[in-house]
Structure formats: C-alpha cells, structure tokens
Scaffold this active site. Structure first.
Site, short mmCIF file in Angstrom:
data_model
loop_
_atom_site.label_atom_id
_atom_site.label_comp_id
_atom_site.label_asym_id
_atom_site.label_seq_id
_atom_site.Cartn_x
_atom_site.Cartn_y
_atom_site.Cartn_z
N GLU A 268 99.84 10.32 66.57
CA GLU A 268 98.45 9.78 66.87
C GLU A 268 98.00 9.03 65.66
OE1 GLU A 268 95.20 8.75 66.89
OE2 GLU A 268 94.59 10.47 66.06
N CYS A 302 89.82 6.79 63.30
CA CYS A 302 90.57 6.22 64.32
C CYS A 302 90.00 5.73 65.53
CB CYS A 302 91.91 7.14 64.39
SG CYS A 302 91.61 8.63 65.34
#
Length: 515
Positions: A268, A302
């Site tokens: 991720e 993110c």
C-alpha cells in the site's frame, strides 16, 4: 508549548507503560541491543524518549519466537482467536484518549485525528471479531460421481508488517487484527519516526494475551530502520507475507526482495489523489472536502488531496471560496483542540515541501495561497508551514510526484473526458473523488473507463476511508488491499480439497488410464 508536551508525557506515559528508555523488540519478552532511536516530538522538538532497536541476532530471535507462537495459535479455533482480538479492542477503548494523544505527540497529528486513528483500531477489532466466525470456503460442483470438492482457507504463518509514520498505529491494527483472527502471528517493524506508539500498542496487546492465556509473541515487534530490520524481514523465508505501507520507492525494494524468495507482498504505497469539481457540484460541500483532504494531517496522508481538477466555468468562484477557507485554518500546537493543522513530521519534510513549491514555480506555477515556512516563537523548531495552493499543469514532473506535504495543485478542464484523463494521468492510483450532481458524470466516473484508482468517491473527498471497505490502490500504489471486505484472504492460504466417497476412481476430464 514545551510545557504542554512535557505535561502530556508525564500524564500518559505511565498509563501506557512507557518510560524515557524503552526496549524496542518484543517476542514474548522485551529486549533489543541495537542503537536506540532518540525520538523528539515534531510539536516542539522536545525529547520524548528512547527506543532500542533490533540487531541481526535480535531480529532472528524475534522471528523464530513469532514462528513458534504461530504454530500454537493456528490450532486455536478462529472464534476463540476473535475473542482475544475483541478484548484487545476493549482495551483500546479504555486507552483511546491516552494513545490518541501519544499519536499527536509523536506524529504531530491534531487531537481529533490522533483519537480518530485509535478509533480505527477499535473498529477493525470489531470487524475482525465478527469475521472470526465467517472465514468461509466454498463447496464446488465436481464432474466426478461420488466425489465432493471444496475450497478451504488455512492460516498462512508469520505476517511481517512494515508501517509508516503518518498512521503509526492504525495500519498495524488493520493488518494485525485480521491476521490474528486468520490464525497468523505478526512481526511489526514500525517507522523509526514513530517508535513509541508501536511500543505502547504492543504492550497493550501483550497484556491482553497474557490475561487470555495466549502466547503474546503472536504480536511481536522489531524496531529499527529499513536498511537493516526491513531488509531482514523482506528476505526472511519464515515470513510468507510482508505487508508494507509507505513510499513507492520503499515498496519497490520490498517487493523485489520478497519476490526473489517467492513470498507474498501486500503493498500500500503512494497516492497522487485528485478531486474533480464539475459545474453542477455543490461548491460548499466541495470546499469542505478539499480543505480536509488537502490540509488534514498536514498533507501527510497517502489519501491526501494533491490535485484539484476544476471545470473552467467555476474555477474563479471555487478558488475564491477555497482561499478564504485556507485563510481560516489555525496552524500550531496539535495538542490544542482549536488547531486544525499541526507540524510536518521533521525538517526533511519541510525541505521537500519547499523544494516542490520551488520546482512548480520554475515551471510557471502561480501560488494562490501559502507556501511559507513558519518561524519563531511556537514555530521555532522549523516544522510548521502554511498549506499551499498553486496553479499547475498535470504533466509537470513535480505534479506527477507525490510530495508528502500540504500542497494542492490546481488545474482546469473543458470537457468531462479531459477531467478523467487528468485524473488518471499520474503513475499512482490510490484515491479519487468527484463532486457532481449530474448522475451521468457520477456513473461515468465509477465506470470501467472512469477513475483507475482503488478508491473512487462521489460527493465526498479522497480521505477518510472506512474500515469496512478494502483499502489500497493500483499502478504504483502497489495493488495491495488492507482492512475490510474480503482482504482477510490475503492473510490465509487457499486449499482445494476433493473427497472420494465412492468405490470407483474416475479421473477428471474423462481420462482413462490403464485397465
């Protein structure tokens, strides 16, 4: 500000089991003989404490112990494993405020976000507890008479977890709660920028495991940097799955090492997330979402909104409202509940912020708001900046790159297909959003030709994903999925089993072999 940090440390450290000097390796007991990490708070630069790191022998000991814990843990019925995770969630509820404030002290998040991150941990524990009774396989129709074919799922092994500083506790919980109910042990390498939150979390997990009569090495910890501990974990055949959250550069390195030994990676990685605002959009709603998406966590998520793609007909109106909203953002001590944006994690992050703005200006970008370092007084540690809005073009190198800072690049579009092309025209593919009241635009955005991201939202921003949906993205974001939905399958091994209860031995595909 320094007094506030010092007072907070004095209040919460004893309740979380922390001291000035802390062991940073855990596998049933605490140890760690490597050089200590000296952790200073981004809030004011004051020393929070020290955490010892793992040497190569320390890592080997922790990995071996976690492997032994796994062999016992996999035989515990899944609902019983879920009960341990449930009790951990209850423990987190008791310590939510203290752990949330520790996140603020160590990562610089505002209080609301610090406590919100702990709530994510609680939520995923609840999710995992329910999941512990639903680790289901399939019964599959077989072409052979007198046979039954089924698919089942078994625990995988030791799961390595590499987490980033910006979500210092939630990402570990996303992985460890699911891994635990799946029957796996975990080995956690936290960011060296946030080691104290990791020690606190594992101490809480240790307490729960001991109370439940479970080997606490199910939740093991190896503090240290990526060049040492991270590389050891990625190369370790005792760790069949490595879940890594962080930069694309880090993920590429981890993925290569794990792939060489035929292990699994759950990556991720970076995001370069955009919000499209169309002529029919509710602009008040859009401004609120853009503000939180771009400014929340000081742009260090993110899922932070990094690009704003606005229709040319509403650009002036939207930007006027957005600049006004930015001007009302209170920047400062994140321990103050009135603060909306705290510091960047360190001085290097401030340099990256300044370099990115400088690069955009060289391309011809025009700063519409902010872009300044804050100095003196409460900002004397050099980690505070003003959030920046800057006109840009999507093809500029700096716009194609993810800068972990509160910088929002603004660009316009004429035709809807142009907006989609801009949205998808970056190497990353994590989160995306559109603000529109046109059902055709909304559906096109969610269609196969629309957003190419793992997350696509309509009339809400790019940040704030719920734990019920699998979290992750495509392209350079890595393709991995954490947290909800059926992400649990990543932490298990699939097995197809066929049982012959007849007295014959028919072969598949009608093959006749011998007499």
């Amino acid at each position: 500000m320094a007094t506030t940090v010092k007072k907070t440390v004095a209040e919460i450290f004893p309740r979380l089991g922390l001291k000035v000097h802390n062991r940073g390796v855990f596998a049933g007991e605490w140890f760690g003989s490597g050089a200590p990490i000296e952790k200073h708070s981004p809030v004011d630069g004051s020393l929070l404490g020290y955490v010892s790191t793992a040497t190569h022998p320390d890592y080997d000991r922790a990995a071996a112990t976690a492997q032994r814990a796994f062999r016992a843990w996999r035989d515990v019925p899944a609902p019983k494993r879920g009960e341990v995770v449930r009790k951990f969630g209850e423990t987190l509820r008791v310590h939510k405020r203290d752990l949330g404030r520790l996140v603020t002290l160590e990562a610089g998040k505002i209080l609301a976000e610090g406590e919100g991150e702990v709530q994510e941990m609680i939520d995923i524990c609840d999710f995992a507890t329910g999941l512990s009774r639903q680790l289901h396989g399939l019964t599959i129709a077989t072409e052979r008479p007198g046979h039954r074919m089924m698919e089942q799922w078994h625990p995988l092994g030791v799961v390595g977890i590499i987490s980033a500083f910006n979500f210092p506790v939630a990402v570990w919980a996303w992985n460890s709660a699911l891994a635990a109910v799946c029957g796996d042990a975990t080995l956690w390498k936290p960011s060296e920028k946030t080691p104290l939150t990791a020690v606190a979390c594992v101490k809480l997990a240790e307490r729960v495991c001991r109370d439940c009569g479970v080997d606490p090495a199910v939740f093991s910890l190896v503090s240290g940097d990526g060049a040492n501990v991270g590389e050891l974990m990625a190369a370790d055949p005792r760790v069949p799955l490595v879940s890594a959250t962080g930069s694309t550069r880090m993920g590429r390195r981890v993925g290569e090492i794990v792939a060489k030994r035929f292990g699994r990676s759950l990556l991720e990685l970076g995001g370069n997330n955009a919000i499209i605002v169309t002529p029919s959009a509710d602009l008040k709603l859009a401004v609120r979402a853009i503000l939180f998406g771009a400014v929340g966590t000081a742009g260090q998520r993110c899922t932070t909104t990094r690009r704003l793609i606005v229709h040319e007909s509403i650009e002036t109106k939207l930007l006027r409202a957005l600049v006004d909203a930015y001007g009302q953002v209170r920047i400062g001590n994140p321990l103050d509940p009135r603060t909306l944006m705290g510091p960047l994690i360190d001085v290097d992050a401030v340099e990256h912020y300044a370099d990115a703005i400088s690069a955009a200006k060289k391309h011809g970008g025009r700063v519409l708001f902010g872009g300044k370092r804050l100095t003196g007084g409460a900002y004397a540690n050099g980690r505070y900046v003003t959030p920046c809005i800057i006109e840009a073009e999507n093809n500029w190198g700096i716009v194609q790159h993810e800068t972990f800072a509160p910088i929002l690049y603004v660009m316009t579009y004429h035709q809807f297909d142009d907006a989609l092309a801009l949205q998808n025209g970056v190497p990353q593919g994590l989160s995306s959003a559109i603000f529109t009241n046109d059902v055709r635009e909304a559906e096109a955005f969610l269609a196969a030709r629309g957003s190419d991201c793992g997350i696509a939202n309509v009339n809400l921003g790019t940040s704030g994903a719920e734990i019920g949906g699998a979290f992750g993205g495509e392209k350079e974001t890595g393709g991995g999925r954490e947290s909800g939905s059926d992400a649990w399958k990543t932490y298990m091994r699939r097995q197809t089993a066929t049982i012959n209860y007849s007295k014959e031995l028919p072969l598949a595909q009608g093959i006749q072999f011998g007499g």
